[in-house]
Design a protein around this motif. Structure first.
Motif, PDB file in Angstrom:
ATOM      1  N   HIS A 174       1.105  -1.329  -0.197  1.00  0.00           N
ATOM      2  CA  HIS A 174      -0.164  -0.381   0.164  1.00  0.00           C
ATOM      3  C   HIS A 174       0.766   1.355   0.028  1.00  0.00           C
ATOM      4  CE1 HIS A 174      -3.486  -2.534   1.008  1.00  0.00           C
ATOM      5  NE2 HIS A 174      -2.488  -3.413   2.069  1.00  0.00           N
ATOM      6  N   GLY A 175       0.303   2.060  -1.047  1.00  0.00           N
ATOM      7  CA  GLY A 175       1.321   3.607  -0.944  1.00  0.00           C
ATOM      8  C   GLY A 175       0.484   4.523  -0.611  1.00  0.00           C
ATOM      9  N   ALA A 176       1.433   5.720  -0.432  1.00  0.00           N
ATOM     10  CA  ALA A 176       0.546   7.420  -0.352  1.00  0.00           C
ATOM     11  C   ALA A 176       1.899   8.225  -0.585  1.00  0.00           C
ATOM     12  CB  ALA A 176       0.773   7.157   1.719  1.00  0.00           C
ATOM     13  N   VAL A 177       1.338   8.902  -0.885  1.00  0.00           N
ATOM     14  CA  VAL A 177       2.105  10.374  -1.712  1.00  0.00           C
ATOM     15  C   VAL A 177       2.261  11.375  -1.021  1.00  0.00           C
ATOM     16  CG1 VAL A 177       3.178  11.576  -3.705  1.00  0.00           C
ATOM     17  CG2 VAL A 177       1.812   8.518  -4.185  1.00  0.00           C
ATOM     18  N   VAL A 178       3.201  12.289  -0.795  1.00  0.00           N
ATOM     19  CA  VAL A 178       3.126  13.129   0.105  1.00  0.00           C
ATOM     20  C   VAL A 178       3.959  14.499  -1.009  1.00  0.00           C
ATOM     21  CG1 VAL A 178       2.662  14.665   2.294  1.00  0.00           C
ATOM     22  CG2 VAL A 178       2.628  12.561   2.104  1.00  0.00           C
ATOM     23  N   SER A 179       3.158  15.130  -0.946  1.00  0.00           N
ATOM     24  CA  SER A 179       3.772  16.766  -1.909  1.00  0.00           C
ATOM     25  C   SER A 179       3.940  17.671  -0.777  1.00  0.00           C
ATOM     26  CB  SER A 179       3.695  16.518  -3.103  1.00  0.00           C
ATOM     27  OG  SER A 179       3.956  17.788  -3.400  1.00  0.00           O
ATOM     28  N   VAL A 180       4.601  18.466  -0.482  1.00  0.00           N
ATOM     29  CA  VAL A 180       4.624  19.921  -0.123  1.00  0.00           C
ATOM     30  C   VAL A 180       5.178  21.515  -0.790  1.00  0.00           C
ATOM     31  CG1 VAL A 180       4.766  21.125   1.796  1.00  0.00           C
ATOM     32  CG2 VAL A 180       4.622  18.527   2.157  1.00  0.00           C
ATOM     33  N   VAL A 181       4.771  22.289  -1.100  1.00  0.00           N
ATOM     34  CA  VAL A 181       4.804  23.611  -1.743  1.00  0.00           C
ATOM     35  C   VAL A 181       3.894  24.529  -1.482  1.00  0.00           C
ATOM     36  CG1 VAL A 181       4.003  23.672  -3.536  1.00  0.00           C
ATOM     37  CG2 VAL A 181       5.821  24.287  -3.685  1.00  0.00           C
ATOM     38  N   THR A 182       4.566  25.915  -0.991  1.00  0.00           N
ATOM     39  CA  THR A 182       4.212  27.225  -0.732  1.00  0.00           C
ATOM     40  C   THR A 182       3.993  27.852  -1.185  1.00  0.00           C
ATOM     41  OG1 THR A 182       5.902  27.880   0.693  1.00  0.00           O
ATOM     42  CG2 THR A 182       4.816  26.393   1.733  1.00  0.00           C
ATOM     43  N   PRO A 183       3.462  29.348  -1.770  1.00  0.00           N
ATOM     44  CA  PRO A 183       3.912  30.322  -2.123  1.00  0.00           C
ATOM     45  C   PRO A 183       4.704  31.109  -2.605  1.00  0.00           C
ATOM     46  CG  PRO A 183       1.654  30.329  -1.549  1.00  0.00           C
ATOM     47  CD  PRO A 183       2.588  29.380  -0.685  1.00  0.00           C
ATOM     48  N   ALA A 184       5.575  30.865  -1.217  1.00  0.00           N
ATOM     49  CA  ALA A 184       7.173  31.812  -1.319  1.00  0.00           C
ATOM     50  C   ALA A 184       8.216  30.935  -1.498  1.00  0.00           C
ATOM     51  CB  ALA A 184       7.357  31.773   0.138  1.00  0.00           C
ATOM     52  N   ASP A 185       8.396  29.222  -2.068  1.00  0.00           N
ATOM     53  CA  ASP A 185       9.043  28.591  -2.490  1.00  0.00           C
ATOM     54  C   ASP A 185      10.042  28.576  -3.437  1.00  0.00           C
ATOM     55  OD1 ASP A 185       9.110  26.896   0.067  1.00  0.00           O
ATOM     56  OD2 ASP A 185       7.223  25.858  -0.648  1.00  0.00           O
ATOM     57  N   ARG A 186       9.250  29.120  -4.549  1.00  0.00           N
ATOM     58  CA  ARG A 186       9.797  29.488  -5.858  1.00  0.00           C
ATOM     59  C   ARG A 186      10.591  28.151  -6.382  1.00  0.00           C
ATOM     60  NH1 ARG A 186      14.582  34.214  -4.007  1.00  0.00           N
ATOM     61  NH2 ARG A 186      14.261  32.041  -1.551  1.00  0.00           N
ATOM     62  N   GLY A 187       9.863  27.396  -6.552  1.00  0.00           N
ATOM     63  CA  GLY A 187       9.570  26.279  -7.109  1.00  0.00           C
ATOM     64  C   GLY A 187      10.474  25.302  -6.871  1.00  0.00           C
ATOM     65  N   ARG A 188      10.687  24.769  -5.374  1.00  0.00           N
ATOM     66  CA  ARG A 188      11.137  24.754  -4.456  1.00  0.00           C
ATOM     67  C   ARG A 188       9.836  23.755  -3.955  1.00  0.00           C
ATOM     68  NH1 ARG A 188      16.630  25.649  -0.680  1.00  0.00           N
ATOM     69  NH2 ARG A 188      14.249  26.922   0.081  1.00  0.00           N
ATOM     70  N   ARG A 189      10.305  23.005  -3.714  1.00  0.00           N
ATOM     71  CA  ARG A 189       9.266  21.391  -3.005  1.00  0.00           C
ATOM     72  C   ARG A 189       9.944  20.092  -2.580  1.00  0.00           C
ATOM     73  NH1 ARG A 189       4.282  20.187  -5.905  1.00  0.00           N
ATOM     74  NH2 ARG A 189       4.864  21.866  -7.664  1.00  0.00           N
ATOM     75  N   SER A 190       9.350  19.932  -1.698  1.00  0.00           N
ATOM     76  CA  SER A 190       9.316  18.674  -0.999  1.00  0.00           C
ATOM     77  C   SER A 190       8.302  17.662  -1.050  1.00  0.00           C
ATOM     78  CB  SER A 190       9.481  18.711   0.730  1.00  0.00           C
ATOM     79  OG  SER A 190      10.527  19.613   0.851  1.00  0.00           O
ATOM     80  N   TYR A 191       8.845  15.897  -1.033  1.00  0.00           N
ATOM     81  CA  TYR A 191       8.092  15.228  -0.922  1.00  0.00           C
ATOM     82  C   TYR A 191       8.690  13.924  -0.548  1.00  0.00           C
ATOM     83  CZ  TYR A 191      10.362  13.182  -5.253  1.00  0.00           C
ATOM     84  OH  TYR A 191      11.680  12.469  -6.413  1.00  0.00           O
ATOM     85  N   GLY A 192       7.556  12.773  -0.097  1.00  0.00           N
ATOM     86  CA  GLY A 192       7.528  12.038   0.371  1.00  0.00           C
ATOM     87  C   GLY A 192       6.674  10.316  -0.725  1.00  0.00           C
ATOM     88  N   LEU A 193       6.949   9.151  -0.746  1.00  0.00           N
ATOM     89  CA  LEU A 193       7.011   8.235  -1.038  1.00  0.00           C
ATOM     90  C   LEU A 193       7.149   7.489   0.388  1.00  0.00           C
ATOM     91  CD1 LEU A 193       8.103   7.518  -4.605  1.00  0.00           C
ATOM     92  CD2 LEU A 193       6.730   8.923  -3.966  1.00  0.00           C
ATOM     93  N   PHE A 194       5.926   6.751  -0.260  1.00  0.00           N
ATOM     94  CA  PHE A 194       5.532   5.989   1.631  1.00  0.00           C
ATOM     95  C   PHE A 194       4.813   4.839   1.493  1.00  0.00           C
ATOM     96  CE2 PHE A 194       5.848  10.831   3.015  1.00  0.00           C
ATOM     97  CZ  PHE A 194       6.535  10.427   3.563  1.00  0.00           C
ATOM     98  N   TYR A 195       5.377   3.134   1.972  1.00  0.00           N
ATOM     99  CA  TYR A 195       4.520   2.245   2.238  1.00  0.00           C
ATOM    100  C   TYR A 195       4.685   1.239   3.090  1.00  0.00           C
ATOM    101  CZ  TYR A 195       6.289   3.058  -2.853  1.00  0.00           C
ATOM    102  OH  TYR A 195       6.489   3.661  -4.198  1.00  0.00           O
ATOM    103  N   ARG A 196       3.350   1.031   3.288  1.00  0.00           N
ATOM    104  CA  ARG A 196       2.670   0.240   3.920  1.00  0.00           C
ATOM    105  C   ARG A 196       2.539  -1.649   3.443  1.00  0.00           C
ATOM    106  NH1 ARG A 196       0.643   1.766   8.450  1.00  0.00           N
ATOM    107  NH2 ARG A 196      -1.398   0.355   8.865  1.00  0.00           N
TER     108      ARG A 196
END
Length: 203
Positions: free
Chosen positions: A91-113
């Motif tokens: 089982h997978g899940a995906v998380v993405s984080v970006v804010t208006p101030a990030d100027r294109g930078r984002r963080s993400y995670g791929l998670f599994y159970r």
């Protein structure tokens, strides 16, 4: 503020089959990453060039939030989700984080159970943890003033000999300071160390 190791323990409890984090990804590479996926899956994924076909990564770059992999709704012609199950990533899940101030930078995670699917509570917690890491609210690596100074000069384009001359120390002492800074930042190269330090406003 939680350390990355403390955060890893939190992620381990939710994503019991493994996970991958990429923090503050810009144009080239993430400032920090943490790969806790099974090595046999990483080898298979890499050898088969699945990154360019992965619907999870396509979702990351078009969305902000958290979703179960089964709910992404994007084409998966390489059957990546099905192939992952062979490696215990049921089982997978995906998380993405970006804010208006990030100027294109984002963080993400791929998670599994391995057994049960991710619950809404799991997704909320994962998103919160990743937001905290994305904002840089983790313990700083503790560079000395001398290490910061050497890294700043190296990032400014000076060579070892020039830095040594300007500081009145040996080239081996400059190398030691730069290598210490690289190790503390968890960087692969000096250029990566400078990028990480700049991203965290250390230099």
């Amino acid at each position: 503020m939680a350390t990355l190791q403390e955060m890893k323990e939190r992620f381990d409890k939710i994503a019991d089959a493994g996970f991958y984090l990429a923090l503050r990804v810009g144009f080239s590479f993430p400032e920090e990453e943490l790969n806790a996926l099974p090595s046999n899956w990483v080898e298979f994924y890499t050898a088969n060039g699945l990154v360019v076909h992965d619907p999870s990564l396509k979702w990351v770059y078009g969305n902000n939030g958290a979703v179960r992999s089964s709910d992404i709704g994007l084409p998966d012609p390489q059957q990546i989700l099905g192939r992952a199950r062979v490696f215990g990533l049921q089982h997978g899940a995906v998380v993405s984080v970006v804010t208006p101030a990030d100027r294109g930078r984002r963080s993400y995670g791929l998670f599994y159970r391995a057994q049960s699917p991710f619950t809404d509570e799991h997704l909320t917690a994962l998103h919160g943890y990743l937001r905290e890491l994305h904002s840089g609210n983790t313990a700083e690596p503790g560079l000395t003033a001398a290490e910061v100074e050497a890294l700043q000069m190296q990032a400014g384009g000076l060579r070892l000999k020039q830095i040594a001359g300007d500081l009145g120390i040996s080239e081996s002492a400059v190398k030691a300071r730069l290598n210490n800074a690289k190790r503390k930042l968890g960087a692969r190269t000096l250029a990566h160390a400078a990028s990480l330090a700049a991203g965290r406003r250390i230099i």
